[in-house]
Design a protein around this motif. Sequence first.
Motif, PDB file in Angstrom:
ATOM      1  N   ASP A  22      14.007  28.432  12.168  1.00 44.44           N
ATOM      2  CA  ASP A  22      13.639  27.819  13.455  1.00 44.44           C
ATOM      3  C   ASP A  22      12.524  26.783  13.280  1.00 44.44           C
ATOM      4  OD1 ASP A  22      15.500  29.385  14.754  1.00 44.44           O
ATOM      5  OD2 ASP A  22      14.039  30.854  15.497  1.00 44.44           O
ATOM      6  N   VAL A  23      11.503  27.163  12.508  1.00 43.25           N
ATOM      7  CA  VAL A  23      10.369  26.257  12.272  1.00 43.25           C
ATOM      8  C   VAL A  23      10.838  25.008  11.535  1.00 43.25           C
ATOM      9  CG1 VAL A  23       8.189  25.976  11.007  1.00 43.25           C
ATOM     10  CG2 VAL A  23       8.605  28.076  12.315  1.00 43.25           C
ATOM     11  N   GLY A  24      11.660  25.190  10.498  1.00 42.58           N
ATOM     12  CA  GLY A  24      12.189  24.058   9.736  1.00 42.58           C
ATOM     13  C   GLY A  24      12.983  23.112  10.611  1.00 42.58           C
ATOM     14  N   GLU A  25      13.824  23.690  11.475  1.00 44.21           N
ATOM     15  CA  GLU A  25      14.634  22.882  12.392  1.00 44.21           C
ATOM     16  C   GLU A  25      13.742  22.075  13.339  1.00 44.21           C
ATOM     17  OE1 GLU A  25      18.778  23.961  14.439  1.00 44.21           O
ATOM     18  OE2 GLU A  25      17.084  25.079  15.284  1.00 44.21           O
ATOM     19  N   ASN A  26      12.725  22.723  13.888  1.00 41.69           N
ATOM     20  CA  ASN A  26      11.796  22.036  14.800  1.00 41.69           C
ATOM     21  C   ASN A  26      11.043  20.907  14.101  1.00 41.69           C
ATOM     22  OD1 ASN A  26      12.507  23.636  16.986  1.00 41.69           O
ATOM     23  ND2 ASN A  26      10.900  25.129  16.604  1.00 41.69           N
ATOM     24  N   LEU A  27      10.633  21.151  12.859  1.00 43.91           N
ATOM     25  CA  LEU A  27       9.910  20.120  12.101  1.00 43.91           C
ATOM     26  C   LEU A  27      10.793  18.911  11.827  1.00 43.91           C
ATOM     27  CD1 LEU A  27       7.909  22.403   9.627  1.00 43.91           C
ATOM     28  CD2 LEU A  27       6.920  20.897  11.376  1.00 43.91           C
ATOM     29  N   ILE A  28      12.077  19.168  11.527  1.00 45.30           N
ATOM     30  CA  ILE A  28      12.997  18.040  11.296  1.00 45.30           C
ATOM     31  C   ILE A  28      13.148  17.227  12.576  1.00 45.30           C
ATOM     32  CG2 ILE A  28      15.412  17.427  10.838  1.00 45.30           C
ATOM     33  CD1 ILE A  28      15.470  19.788   8.852  1.00 45.30           C
ATOM     34  N   GLU A  29      13.285  17.935  13.705  1.00 47.83           N
ATOM     35  CA  GLU A  29      13.423  17.231  14.990  1.00 47.83           C
ATOM     36  C   GLU A  29      12.183  16.377  15.288  1.00 47.83           C
ATOM     37  OE1 GLU A  29      14.391  20.388  17.703  1.00 47.83           O
ATOM     38  OE2 GLU A  29      16.498  20.387  17.102  1.00 47.83           O
ATOM     39  N   MET A  30      11.019  16.819  14.772  1.00 52.66           N
ATOM     40  CA  MET A  30       9.780  16.052  14.962  1.00 52.66           C
ATOM     41  C   MET A  30       9.596  15.001  13.854  1.00 52.66           C
ATOM     42  SD  MET A  30       7.424  19.363  16.007  1.00 52.66           S
ATOM     43  CE  MET A  30       6.010  18.703  15.198  1.00 52.66           C
ATOM     44  N   LYS A  31      10.602  14.917  12.956  1.00 53.62           N
ATOM     45  CA  LYS A  31      10.595  13.990  11.823  1.00 53.62           C
ATOM     46  C   LYS A  31       9.483  14.283  10.803  1.00 53.62           C
ATOM     47  CE  LYS A  31      12.983  10.253  14.268  1.00 53.62           C
ATOM     48  NZ  LYS A  31      14.197  11.004  14.251  1.00 53.62           N
ATOM     49  N   ALA A  32       9.028  15.531  10.770  1.00 54.74           N
ATOM     50  CA  ALA A  32       8.038  15.965   9.777  1.00 54.74           C
ATOM     51  C   ALA A  32       8.813  16.522   8.577  1.00 54.74           C
ATOM     52  CB  ALA A  32       7.111  17.020  10.375  1.00 54.74           C
ATOM     53  N   TYR A  33       9.494  15.613   7.850  1.00 57.38           N
ATOM     54  CA  TYR A  33      10.435  16.015   6.806  1.00 57.38           C
ATOM     55  C   TYR A  33       9.785  16.738   5.635  1.00 57.38           C
ATOM     56  CZ  TYR A  33      13.441  12.871   9.444  1.00 57.38           C
ATOM     57  OH  TYR A  33      14.156  12.274  10.448  1.00 57.38           O
ATOM     58  N   LYS A  34       8.588  16.292   5.244  1.00 57.79           N
ATOM     59  CA  LYS A  34       7.907  16.940   4.106  1.00 57.79           C
ATOM     60  C   LYS A  34       7.574  18.392   4.448  1.00 57.79           C
ATOM     61  CE  LYS A  34       5.445  17.216   0.246  1.00 57.79           C
ATOM     62  NZ  LYS A  34       5.495  18.635   0.010  1.00 57.79           N
ATOM     63  N   ASP A  35       7.008  18.616   5.640  1.00 52.80           N
ATOM     64  CA  ASP A  35       6.682  19.980   6.071  1.00 52.80           C
ATOM     65  C   ASP A  35       7.946  20.821   6.211  1.00 52.80           C
ATOM     66  OD1 ASP A  35       3.976  19.385   6.162  1.00 52.80           O
ATOM     67  OD2 ASP A  35       4.028  18.806   8.283  1.00 52.80           O
ATOM     68  N   ALA A  36       8.995  20.217   6.758  1.00 55.39           N
ATOM     69  CA  ALA A  36      10.269  20.928   6.917  1.00 55.39           C
ATOM     70  C   ALA A  36      10.819  21.337   5.551  1.00 55.39           C
ATOM     71  CB  ALA A  36      11.281  20.046   7.647  1.00 55.39           C
ATOM     72  N   SER A  37      10.691  20.437   4.587  1.00 55.86           N
ATOM     73  CA  SER A  37      11.157  20.716   3.223  1.00 55.86           C
ATOM     74  C   SER A  37      10.406  21.904   2.625  1.00 55.86           C
ATOM     75  CB  SER A  37      10.974  19.476   2.349  1.00 55.86           C
ATOM     76  OG  SER A  37      11.415  19.734   1.040  1.00 55.86           O
ATOM     77  N   ASP A  38       9.080  21.919   2.826  1.00 53.96           N
ATOM     78  CA  ASP A  38       8.264  23.020   2.303  1.00 53.96           C
ATOM     79  C   ASP A  38       8.677  24.355   2.920  1.00 53.96           C
ATOM     80  OD1 ASP A  38       6.865  21.190   0.797  1.00 53.96           O
ATOM     81  OD2 ASP A  38       5.120  21.116   2.140  1.00 53.96           O
ATOM     82  N   VAL A  39       8.862  24.370   4.232  1.00 56.14           N
ATOM     83  CA  VAL A  39       9.221  25.603   4.947  1.00 56.14           C
ATOM     84  C   VAL A  39      10.618  26.074   4.548  1.00 56.14           C
ATOM     85  CG1 VAL A  39       9.779  26.539   7.239  1.00 56.14           C
ATOM     86  CG2 VAL A  39       7.689  25.214   6.913  1.00 56.14           C
ATOM     87  N   LEU A  40      11.574  25.134   4.554  1.00 53.39           N
ATOM     88  CA  LEU A  40      12.969  25.512   4.291  1.00 53.39           C
ATOM     89  C   LEU A  40      13.221  25.899   2.829  1.00 53.39           C
ATOM     90  CD1 LEU A  40      14.790  22.901   6.548  1.00 53.39           C
ATOM     91  CD2 LEU A  40      14.568  25.365   6.947  1.00 53.39           C
ATOM     92  N   SER A  41      12.336  25.471   1.933  1.00 57.20           N
ATOM     93  CA  SER A  41      12.502  25.853   0.519  1.00 57.20           C
ATOM     94  C   SER A  41      12.408  27.368   0.341  1.00 57.20           C
ATOM     95  CB  SER A  41      11.476  25.144  -0.359  1.00 57.20           C
ATOM     96  OG  SER A  41      10.173  25.634  -0.094  1.00 57.20           O
ATOM     97  N   TYR A  42      11.674  28.049   1.247  1.00 57.09           N
ATOM     98  CA  TYR A  42      11.548  29.503   1.175  1.00 57.09           C
ATOM     99  C   TYR A  42      12.863  30.216   1.466  1.00 57.09           C
ATOM    100  CZ  TYR A  42       6.484  29.043   0.883  1.00 57.09           C
ATOM    101  OH  TYR A  42       5.208  28.729   0.469  1.00 57.09           O
TER     102      TYR A  42
END
Length: 198
Positions: A79-99
């Motif tokens: 959920d957090v990764g999806e929200n970050l992508i929608e906010m275009k925070a791709y680096k943060d989304a990448s870090d979260v989704l790597s888990y």
Amino acid sequence: MAKLYTKCDEIPLCRFIEAYNGNLKALVISGMPSDKELQDAASSLMQEYASIIGNNNLSFEISRRNNLINSNIKLTLLDVGENLIEMKAYKDASDVLSYVGIKIGKDYSDNSIKKIFGLIESNRAYIKMRVEMAKRNEQQRLKTIQPKSIDFTRERMIVSTHFKMHIDPMKYTASEYGNVVKIMLDELKEIKNYGKRS
């Protein structure tokens, strides 16, 4: 920094019983631990206690709860990764989704992002399916056998009577008590086996 009971030979039996019955704050010696720290300490203690007394059912229950907690954490990360992508925070989304095993490359085109959303959704569906299956299996198990939660007061009285000694939950550690229970169970098993041989 919080200090917690994490070993059965440290925690007083009375505190262990409280934690076993759901009050994880009983594990706190000092400080303000996070929920994760409390869960980890409780899980470690319960597994150690189960191994002391040789109780596979308790180990299974702990493993089941850990799997459920891990699944919920993964769903939150998705959920957090999806929200970050929608906010275009791709680096943060990448870090979260790597888990959860999802990698985001440097290509942020609509097509790539659409594929990432597809991966998130398929992971989410798979985890939810696993959780539902686990819940159904648990419901089936509960229909066939009644789960036994430990009535520590009753058990302590049985052990006290068996060994003709008082077991003070304020003075005994969970480890000492678990070992006494194990000795009693082994003695009773030996008596039962001896009776079969006679």
